[in-house]
Design an enzyme around this catalytic site. Structure first.
Site, PDB file in Angstrom:
ATOM      1  N   PRO A   1      36.210  43.180  39.075  1.00 35.19           N
ATOM      2  CA  PRO A   1      35.094  42.506  38.398  1.00 35.19           C
ATOM      3  C   PRO A   1      35.276  41.006  38.126  1.00 35.19           C
ATOM      4  O   PRO A   1      35.314  40.561  36.985  1.00 35.19           O
ATOM      5  CB  PRO A   1      34.973  43.293  37.096  1.00 35.19           C
ATOM      6  N   CYS A   2      35.332  40.215  39.191  1.00 39.02           N
ATOM      7  CA  CYS A   2      35.432  38.770  39.011  1.00 39.02           C
ATOM      8  C   CYS A   2      34.169  38.210  38.356  1.00 39.02           C
ATOM      9  O   CYS A   2      34.188  37.099  37.828  1.00 39.02           O
ATOM     10  CB  CYS A   2      35.743  38.072  40.323  1.00 39.02           C
TER      11      CYS A   2
END
Length: 189
Positions: A150-151
């Site tokens: 989850p950047c």
């Protein structure tokens, strides 16, 4: 873009990356997996997608096959549950590519909880080097497994939306879905 065109640019790669598409609420996505797990989750209109795909294939010494496998089927199920707000943590096995440092950054991203955000500076601190902020930001940009790694949960130190290869509008939508945006952040877009 199709497998034949991509594979013509790859020579001597004997492993396989199985690829398929997924119609997410935020647009068409490419999904890729090896026999060991997921190695690609990218939006179809991502900047430099072909370059990303070729680099992935070179890293894994693989060529692309338009075919589903068990990991892709599981990923599609998990993505659907995620978008329906019924899944907060992905369980699909992942195949990381990149340097050791980049892989540490990806692992640190996975540890950011659903509904939360962090900053490049916080990531650098977690990794033990506050001066590595730029290297952390660069590694985030090289993430090939969007949403699952989850950047999108990385925001600016001042709370602003910062770069996202899938587009800031998608980053905002993902953070809204997770309940991670505060009302005052909507005006920053």
């Amino acid at each position: 873009m199709n497998c034949t065109d991509l594979n013509q640019k790859l020579t001597g790669n004997s492993n396989q990356i199985f690829i398929t598409t997924y119609h997410s609420p935020l647009g068409l996505m490419f999904l890729g997996a090896t026999e060991k797990g997921i190695c690609l989750v990218e939006f179809y209109d991502r900047i430099h997608l072909e370059k990303t795909l070729l680099k992935l294939a070179e890293s894994l010494k693989a060529h692309f096959v338009e075919e589903e496998n068990e990991h892709l089927n599981q990923l599609k199920e998990e993505l659907s549950l995620y978008f329906d707000k019924k899944l907060q943590k992905f369980t699909i096995p992942l195949v990381f590519t990149g340097t050791d440092f980049q892989q540490k950054v990806f692992q640190s991203l996975i540890k950011i909880p659903y509904g939360s955000t962090s900053t490049y500076k916080n990531q650098a601190i977690v990794l033990g080097d506050v001066k590595a902020i730029r290297a952390v930001a660069t590694a985030n940009g090289l993430n090939k497994i969007a949403i699952v790694i989850p950047c999108h949960r990385i925001i600016g130190s001042n709370g602003s939306m910062v770069g996202y290869a899938g587009g800031i509008h998608r980053k905002q939508a993902l953070l809204q879905l997770e309940g991670a945006l505060h009302q005052n952040q909507f005006s920053l877009l």
